[in-house]
Design a protein around this motif. Structure first.
Motif, mmCIF file in Angstrom:
data_model
loop_
_atom_site.group_PDB
_atom_site.id
_atom_site.type_symbol
_atom_site.label_atom_id
_atom_site.label_comp_id
_atom_site.label_asym_id
_atom_site.label_seq_id
_atom_site.Cartn_x
_atom_site.Cartn_y
_atom_site.Cartn_z
ATOM 1 N N GLY A 159 -48.073 -109.830 52.191
ATOM 2 C CA GLY A 159 -48.465 -108.760 53.096
ATOM 3 C C GLY A 159 -47.887 -108.845 54.491
ATOM 4 O O GLY A 159 -46.979 -109.612 54.786
ATOM 5 N N TRP A 160 -48.454 -108.048 55.355
ATOM 6 C CA TRP A 160 -48.001 -107.859 56.724
ATOM 7 C C TRP A 160 -49.220 -107.879 57.657
ATOM 8 O O TRP A 160 -50.294 -107.421 57.233
ATOM 9 C CB TRP A 160 -47.269 -106.518 56.837
ATOM 10 N N PRO A 161 -49.129 -108.389 58.855
ATOM 11 C CA PRO A 161 -47.969 -108.993 59.520
ATOM 12 C C PRO A 161 -47.720 -110.421 59.055
ATOM 13 O O PRO A 161 -48.612 -111.045 58.455
ATOM 14 C CB PRO A 161 -48.370 -108.962 61.001
ATOM 15 N N PRO A 162 -46.543 -110.976 59.362
ATOM 16 C CA PRO A 162 -46.215 -112.330 58.904
ATOM 17 C C PRO A 162 -47.209 -113.391 59.342
ATOM 18 O O PRO A 162 -47.477 -114.341 58.597
ATOM 19 C CB PRO A 162 -44.834 -112.583 59.533
ATOM 20 N N ARG A 165 -49.969 -114.105 56.804
ATOM 21 C CA ARG A 165 -49.657 -114.560 55.452
ATOM 22 C C ARG A 165 -50.271 -115.913 55.088
ATOM 23 O O ARG A 165 -50.679 -116.105 53.937
ATOM 24 C CB ARG A 165 -48.138 -114.567 55.250
#
Length: 293
Positions: A159-162, A165
């Protein structure tokens, strides 16, 4: 002779409170965590809160599977009747152990898999209770384990944002905890050893979020505003480990002392068995055991 209890992740937060709760029952409690100095301070705090507490410390890095194997051998000879697997970490995606394992995978899932499997192979003089501390079944419904990428080699679907994660990777390991509970409980059915999972709630006071950055750090701060105290979070794990009314109950997952269902992707037998086999491969254990618990 008092019961022998083991608590991992016991150098602070909920693990320390679980250890204190077990010490109040008169058990000899082995505190397991990586940092020797923090373990010693936790031991001293528990002794201050529970006069006469019988406590031992085991400084072990649970991300190091060789250390986990050695711990299992030391403890197995002594026959603990209670083991609470509580240790967990949210690690950066590039945080790898010397064995090449993602630290969250090794600490949160492979360590309890290895420790409890090895302990179960030792003869038990009395019924044993294994308790695995997981996370919210409702919150984890949308993060099924990627059985093709347990070690995050590809890192798909995080997923997002990094910056968020690592939390998704952590959440997957918490679903692994539930799947492991079901797999181990089925294998130990009728042996006198019970295996159950528990969600303690969102808890203040631990070091789980020490690596958080960016959006994940903000998310953790917001969650912390609504978090419960560590003593409250320790209630259900201690109850599962000690209460007479739960004797013989196994293969269940509990929230606030109530059994709840977890997501279908954690109970599907083919997925549960595949995770068991992959975990055996990563820990160097056979998929099946010749030893009777």
């Amino acid at each position: 002779m008092s019961e022998l209890a083991v608590v991992t992740g016991a150098s602070g937060g909920i693990g320390e409170q679980i250890a204190a709760g077990l010490a109040r029952t008169g058990a000899t409690v082995v505190l397991v965590a990586r940092d020797r100095a923090r373990l010693d301070r936790a031991r001293d705090r528990i002794r201050g809160a529970v006069p006469g507490a019988d406590l031992e410390t085991e400084p072990v890095d649970l991300a190091d599977l060789a250390e986990v194997r050695a711990l299992a051998d030391r403890l197995g000879e002594r026959g603990p009747s209670i083991v609470v697997s509580n240790a967990a970490v949210i690690a950066p995606l590039d945080d790898r152990t010397p064995d090449g394992l993602h630290r969250s995978l090794a600490t949160n899932h492979l360590a309890p898999y290895l420790l409890l499997r090895r302990l179960a192979e030792y003869p038990a003089a009395k019924p044993r209770r294994f308790v695995v501390v997981g996370a919210s079944p409702r919150a984890l419904t949308r993060v099924p384990v990627d059985l093709d990428d347990l070690n995050l080699e590809a890192g798909r679907g995080l997923g997002w944002p990094p910056s968020f994660r690592p939390f998704v990777a952590y959440a997957r390991t918490k679903n692994m905890n539930a799947m492991f509970v079901y797999a181990l409980a089925s294998r130990l059915a009728g042996t006198g050893t019970t295996v159950n999972g528990v969600h303690p709630g969102i808890i203040k006071g631990g070091h789980l979020n020490r690596h958080d950055r960016g959006a994940l750090k903000v998310f953790g701060a917001v969650c912390g505003m609504f978090a419960r105290g560590t003593a409250t979070g320790a209630d259900t794990p201690v109850w599962l480990a000690t209460a007479e009314e739960i004797e013989g109950v196994t293969g269940r997952f509990f929230v606030r002392r109530r059994a709840v269902e977890t997501a279908p992707h954690t109970t599907a037998s083919e997925r549960v068995e595949r995770l068991w086999r992959e975990s055996a491969r990563l820990t160097g254990l056979p998929a099946t055991s010749e030893s009777a618990p």
